[in-house]
Write an enzyme that holds these catalytic residues in place. Structure first.
Site, PDB file in Angstrom:
ATOM      1  N   SER A  48      10.773  13.077   3.285  1.00 20.57           N
ATOM      2  CA  SER A  48       9.328  12.831   3.174  1.00 20.57           C
ATOM      3  C   SER A  48       8.907  13.135   1.747  1.00 20.57           C
ATOM      4  O   SER A  48       9.456  14.040   1.118  1.00 20.57           O
ATOM      5  CB  SER A  48       8.535  13.765   4.096  1.00 20.57           C
ATOM      6  OG  SER A  48       8.913  13.583   5.429  1.00 20.57           O
ATOM      7  N   VAL A  99       9.147  15.508 -10.898  1.00 19.82           N
ATOM      8  CA  VAL A  99       9.969  16.200 -11.897  1.00 19.82           C
ATOM      9  C   VAL A  99      11.204  15.350 -12.158  1.00 19.82           C
ATOM     10  O   VAL A  99      11.970  15.053 -11.234  1.00 19.82           O
ATOM     11  CB  VAL A  99      10.340  17.621 -11.431  1.00 19.82           C
ATOM     12  CG1 VAL A  99      11.325  18.254 -12.411  1.00 19.82           C
ATOM     13  CG2 VAL A  99       9.085  18.463 -11.315  1.00 19.82           C
ATOM     14  N   HIS A 102      17.955  17.999   9.718  1.00 22.02           N
ATOM     15  CA  HIS A 102      18.252  19.358   9.254  1.00 22.02           C
ATOM     16  C   HIS A 102      19.533  19.313   8.426  1.00 22.02           C
ATOM     17  O   HIS A 102      20.620  19.504   8.953  1.00 22.02           O
ATOM     18  CB  HIS A 102      18.438  20.307  10.448  1.00 22.02           C
ATOM     19  CG  HIS A 102      17.242  20.336  11.365  1.00 22.02           C
ATOM     20  ND1 HIS A 102      17.333  20.635  12.706  1.00 22.02           N
ATOM     21  CD2 HIS A 102      15.935  20.122  11.102  1.00 22.02           C
ATOM     22  CE1 HIS A 102      16.117  20.600  13.244  1.00 22.02           C
ATOM     23  NE2 HIS A 102      15.253  20.281  12.298  1.00 22.02           N
ATOM     24  N   ALA A 146       9.573  23.960  15.669  1.00 27.71           N
ATOM     25  CA  ALA A 146      10.453  24.873  16.407  1.00 27.71           C
ATOM     26  C   ALA A 146      11.078  25.854  15.415  1.00 27.71           C
ATOM     27  O   ALA A 146      11.623  25.438  14.389  1.00 27.71           O
ATOM     28  CB  ALA A 146      11.538  24.084  17.127  1.00 27.71           C
ATOM     29  N   GLU A 205       4.699  18.331  -7.125  1.00 25.52           N
ATOM     30  CA  GLU A 205       5.051  17.600  -5.916  1.00 25.52           C
ATOM     31  C   GLU A 205       4.973  16.100  -6.184  1.00 25.52           C
ATOM     32  O   GLU A 205       3.935  15.597  -6.618  1.00 25.52           O
ATOM     33  CB  GLU A 205       4.097  18.004  -4.782  1.00 25.52           C
ATOM     34  CG  GLU A 205       4.137  17.125  -3.548  1.00 25.52           C
ATOM     35  CD  GLU A 205       5.529  16.938  -2.954  1.00 25.52           C
ATOM     36  OE1 GLU A 205       6.181  17.939  -2.632  1.00 25.52           O
ATOM     37  OE2 GLU A 205       5.971  15.767  -2.817  1.00 25.52           O
ATOM     38  N   THR A 237      14.521  25.782   9.515  1.00 25.82           N
ATOM     39  CA  THR A 237      13.474  26.105   8.533  1.00 25.82           C
ATOM     40  C   THR A 237      13.194  27.603   8.464  1.00 25.82           C
ATOM     41  O   THR A 237      13.014  28.162   7.377  1.00 25.82           O
ATOM     42  CB  THR A 237      12.186  25.311   8.845  1.00 25.82           C
ATOM     43  OG1 THR A 237      12.540  23.942   8.984  1.00 25.82           O
ATOM     44  CG2 THR A 237      11.164  25.453   7.741  1.00 25.82           C
TER      45      THR A 237
HETATM   46  P1  FAD Z   1      10.687  19.429   2.320  1.00 28.51           P
HETATM   47  O1  FAD Z   1       9.734  19.853   3.364  1.00 28.51           O
HETATM   48  O2  FAD Z   1      11.477  18.213   2.554  1.00 28.51           O
HETATM   49  O3  FAD Z   1       9.875  19.287   0.959  1.00 28.51           O
HETATM   50  C1  FAD Z   1      10.491  18.873  -0.224  1.00 28.51           C
HETATM   51  C2  FAD Z   1       9.427  18.263  -1.121  1.00 28.51           C
HETATM   52  O4  FAD Z   1       9.990  18.108  -2.431  1.00 28.51           O
HETATM   53  C3  FAD Z   1       8.962  16.880  -0.690  1.00 28.51           C
HETATM   54  O5  FAD Z   1       7.584  16.873  -0.464  1.00 28.51           O
HETATM   55  C4  FAD Z   1       9.346  15.981  -1.863  1.00 28.51           C
HETATM   56  O6  FAD Z   1       8.400  14.957  -2.134  1.00 28.51           O
HETATM   57  C5  FAD Z   1       9.407  16.963  -3.011  1.00 28.51           C
HETATM   58  N1  FAD Z   1      10.255  16.479  -4.110  1.00 28.51           N
HETATM   59  C6  FAD Z   1      11.505  15.957  -4.028  1.00 28.51           C
HETATM   60  N2  FAD Z   1      11.954  15.649  -5.255  1.00 28.51           N
HETATM   61  C7  FAD Z   1      10.978  15.956  -6.128  1.00 28.51           C
HETATM   62  C8  FAD Z   1      10.857  15.857  -7.544  1.00 28.51           C
HETATM   63  N3  FAD Z   1      11.858  15.401  -8.309  1.00 28.51           N
HETATM   64  N4  FAD Z   1       9.684  16.254  -8.122  1.00 28.51           N
HETATM   65  C9  FAD Z   1       8.669  16.744  -7.374  1.00 28.51           C
HETATM   66  N5  FAD Z   1       8.748  16.865  -6.015  1.00 28.51           N
HETATM   67  C10 FAD Z   1       9.885  16.482  -5.411  1.00 28.51           C
HETATM   68  N6  FAD Z   1      12.681  21.994  11.118  1.00 28.51           N
HETATM   69  C11 FAD Z   1      12.661  23.045  11.965  1.00 28.51           C
HETATM   70  O7  FAD Z   1      13.128  24.127  11.625  1.00 28.51           O
HETATM   71  N7  FAD Z   1      12.111  22.932  13.206  1.00 28.51           N
HETATM   72  C12 FAD Z   1      11.629  21.748  13.675  1.00 28.51           C
HETATM   73  O8  FAD Z   1      11.138  21.693  14.806  1.00 28.51           O
HETATM   74  C13 FAD Z   1      11.678  20.624  12.814  1.00 28.51           C
HETATM   75  N8  FAD Z   1      11.239  19.431  13.241  1.00 28.51           N
HETATM   76  C14 FAD Z   1      11.172  18.393  12.362  1.00 28.51           C
HETATM   77  C15 FAD Z   1      10.620  17.186  12.805  1.00 28.51           C
HETATM   78  C16 FAD Z   1      10.419  16.144  11.902  1.00 28.51           C
HETATM   79  C17 FAD Z   1       9.796  14.851  12.378  1.00 28.51           C
HETATM   80  C18 FAD Z   1      10.800  16.304  10.548  1.00 28.51           C
HETATM   81  C19 FAD Z   1      10.566  15.197   9.553  1.00 28.51           C
HETATM   82  C20 FAD Z   1      11.407  17.485  10.119  1.00 28.51           C
HETATM   83  C21 FAD Z   1      11.618  18.529  11.024  1.00 28.51           C
HETATM   84  N9  FAD Z   1      12.171  19.746  10.635  1.00 28.51           N
HETATM   85  C22 FAD Z   1      12.189  20.797  11.511  1.00 28.51           C
HETATM   86  C23 FAD Z   1      12.714  19.951   9.287  1.00 28.51           C
HETATM   87  C24 FAD Z   1      11.722  20.718   8.416  1.00 28.51           C
HETATM   88  O9  FAD Z   1      10.539  19.986   8.270  1.00 28.51           O
HETATM   89  C25 FAD Z   1      12.401  21.025   7.100  1.00 28.51           C
HETATM   90  O10 FAD Z   1      13.452  21.933   7.379  1.00 28.51           O
HETATM   91  C26 FAD Z   1      11.486  21.647   6.062  1.00 28.51           C
HETATM   92  O11 FAD Z   1      10.360  20.864   5.817  1.00 28.51           O
HETATM   93  C27 FAD Z   1      12.274  21.849   4.775  1.00 28.51           C
HETATM   94  O12 FAD Z   1      11.405  22.374   3.801  1.00 28.51           O
HETATM   95  P2  FAD Z   1      11.657  22.159   2.247  1.00 28.51           P
HETATM   96  O13 FAD Z   1      10.484  22.754   1.576  1.00 28.51           O
HETATM   97  O14 FAD Z   1      13.006  22.656   1.895  1.00 28.51           O
HETATM   98  O15 FAD Z   1      11.734  20.582   2.028  1.00 28.51           O
END
Ligand code: FAD
Length: 519
Positions: free
Chosen positions: A114, A236, A453, A127, A33, A499
């Site tokens: 983030s 990475v 999203h 949600a 991460e 999500t």
């Molecule tokens: P992420 O949670 O974005 O995680 C990806 C991670 O990969 C990050 O921590 C990043 O640092 C890491 N990363 C990136 N590149 C690299 C690299 N090269 N090497 C190592 N690490 C790396 N979704 C919903 O379904 N319902 C909701 O109500 C909702 N509300 C939201 C409200 C807010 C304020 C926010 C910010 C988002 C919301 N979302 C919601 C979206 C939801 O958070 C995302 O859909 C979900 O977090 C996606 O998960 P993920 O694991 O794919 O990506």
């Protein structure tokens, strides 16, 4: 023992880790991460933090190039120039933050990400509605889909009706039913919005993040934890591969700057819908559809001060006061959540209705609704964006971003089809707002990217015909053991929070990967 490297610790990387480790004793997972760990339990929602200063610091540390005074400690190059044109949601940073190395996203200006353990899942609203009708993918049959969604709901601690003790929520539902029930199909009317979190005995809510998805993996007393390693502040930089196989990753410790090769039997990239295709691109994995077909659901939103006379018809003032006193113990202001789900053909929208005692922005001094004792509702309608190859992110090999990756440019346009649905949804939102009270922020379309999203940029498909990046099990075309995860894999036009759907697709991908590793 097979080693799997997972890039990214958000809900999706975490779903892969948990499902893979639970699939058998011959697998170990290294999760890498780029961002810092914010909470004692890795990946917990910062919304659960009670102390406002600790919460604010956790959010700032998640903001990558916009992490202020924390930047040096997070391995962000000191000369990163930030000009931020408008503010991102707390805990996120705009990809197009201005300055050297920033993405260029004039047509998608609110695109945000983030960088922290738990990813956006440490900041999300939680949600978790299910997709419906054409929002679902066509290549998974209904029985398997039900099973995958149930697994995803368990991983995310989804509760169907966490605010069942709220007379205010019941009143809002009755009022909205009065306005819309006749127009909505059976079973798709106004209902409760499922959310990810655990209602506590004292009436408060513990919001879910990647922590609950990881579950036993971070509990040192659990045997699964012995085969799991989470390294924060580890970026990475490249996926190593050859002859159709991923061989591992090149990772940089952002504390020391040290770079190392980590060999692996499979690599899962769950680094969000922009940084996943960026890492693939940088590593020379470049399927034709990579970064293309970007969609988000456009959102029209408004804020309403609830009307006292209308509300008193359903809720006596003493019940309201008792509910608000209970809610005052929450670390987070959301106190009730409703929705109107997507249904075709007449309601191709997902409506989300969130009750809060406070408005989301300060009202003018002379506003008659400033101290509304009945509180406020923030409402939004999510709409479809139909996938097109020309909408997407591209990467420039000649110019680097602040981390030395190929710079992103996002191109994106709404068409007449979307514009028509936006007008119709705006009208419905106005009706909903007027039924509930007084519009203190009129219905308006948010800037592109505001939904947070982002989908389609590593989309799944059934054939390797240039319109998809990965197969129905999320394995990148042309590779045996390189997997992509996250909202980017969703190939359909959705209107809801994605999500839950992405976790369901991750469970499917992880089950298949576990089988293939066993041979
Ligand atoms: P992420 O949670 O974005 O995680 C990806 C991670 O990969 C990050 O921590 C990043 O640092 C890491 N990363 C990136 N590149 C690299 C690299 N090269 N090497 C190592 N690490 C790396 N979704 C919903 O379904 N319902 C909701 O109500 C909702 N509300 C939201 C409200 C807010 C304020 C926010 C910010 C988002 C919301 N979302 C919601 C979206 C939801 O958070 C995302 O859909 C979900 O977090 C996606 O998960 P993920 O694991 O794919 O990506």
């Amino acid at each position: 023992m097979k080693t799997i490297c997972i890039v990214g610790s958000g809900p999706i990387g975490s779903a892969y880790a948990r499902t893979l480790l639970e699939s058998g004793p011959d697998v170990r997972v290294i999760m890498l991460e780029a961002g810092p760990q914010l909470t004692e339990v890795p990946g917990e929602s910062v919304r659960n933090l009670l102390d406002p200063e600790t919460k604010a610091e956790a959010r700032t540390k998640s903001q990558g190039p916009l992490a202020g005074d924390h930047r040096a400690a997070l391995g962000i190059p000191e000369d990163t120039v930030v000009e931020g044109s408008f503010t991102a949601r707390q805990g996120t940073f705009l990809l197009d933050y201005g300055g050297e190395g920033s993405a260029e996203a004039a047509q998608f200006p609110a695109a945000a990400a983030s960088s922290n353990v738990g990813g956006q899942g440490a900041h999300w609203t939680c949600a978790t509605p299910r997709p419906a009708d054409s929002e679902k993918v066509t290549f998974i049959d209904d029985a398997e889909w039900e099973d995958l969604l149930a697994a995803a709901e368990e991983l995310l601690h989804v509760h169907e009706d966490p605010f069942d003790d709220s007379p205010i929520a019941a009143a809002l539902q009755t009022i909205l039913e009065g306005e819309f029930a006749d127009e909505l199909p059976e079973g798709r009317g106004v209902g409760k919005l499922p959310v990810a979190g655990d209602p506590q005995e004292d009436g408060t809510m513990r919001w879910a993040g990647a922590d609950v998805v990881l579950g036993p993996l971070t509990d040192a007393s659990d045997p699964l934890a012995e085969r799991f390693q989470l390294r924060d502040l580890t970026l990475v930089r490249e996926i190593l591969h050859g002859d159709g196989r991923a061989r591992g990753v090149v990772a940089q410790d952002l504390r020391t700057g040290e770079v190392e090769e980590i060999p692996a039997d499979a690599v899962v990239v769950a680094a969000d819908a922009f940084r996943t295709p960026q890492l693939l691109w940088r590593s020379g994995v470049r399927p034709q559809a990579l970064g293309r077909y970007l969609t988000e659901h456009p959102v029209v939103v408004c804020t309403v001060a609830l009307d006292g006379e209308t509300m008193r018809r359903y809720v006596p003032e003493e019940d309201r006061d008792a509910e608000l006193a209970r809610r005052a113990r929450h670390a987070d202001p959301v106190a009730a959540a409703l929705r109107i789900p997507f249904s075709e053909p007449d309601h191709p929208y997902s409506a989300q209705v969130m009750y809060s005692e406070q408005p989301p922005f300060p009202l003018p001094e002379d506003s008659p609704h400033r101290d509304s004792p009945w509180g406020f509702v923030n409402m939004g309608f999510g709409l479809r964006k139909h996938p097109r190859p020309e909408d997407g992110v591209s990467f420039d090999d000649e110019r680097e971003d602040y981390l030395g990756f190929p710079r992103m440019t996002i191109r994106y346009e709404l068409t007449a089809t979307e514009e028509a649905e936006i007008s119709a949804a705006t009208e419905r939102l106005r009706r909903a707002g007027t039924a509930l009270g007084h519009l203190v922020a009129a219905p308006r379309l948010m800037p592109a990217g505001s939904s947070l999203h982002y989908q389609g940029t590593t989309r799944l498909g059934t054939t390797d015909d240039g319109t998809s990046v990965a197969d129905p099990w999320s394995v990148v075309w042309g590779y045996d053991n390189l997997v992509v995860g996250g909202n980017g894999v969703i190939p359909t036009a959705t209107t809801m929070n994605p999500t839950l759907m992405s976790v369901a697709l991750a469970v499917r991908g992880a089950r298949r990967l576990a089988d293939s590793l066993r041979g």
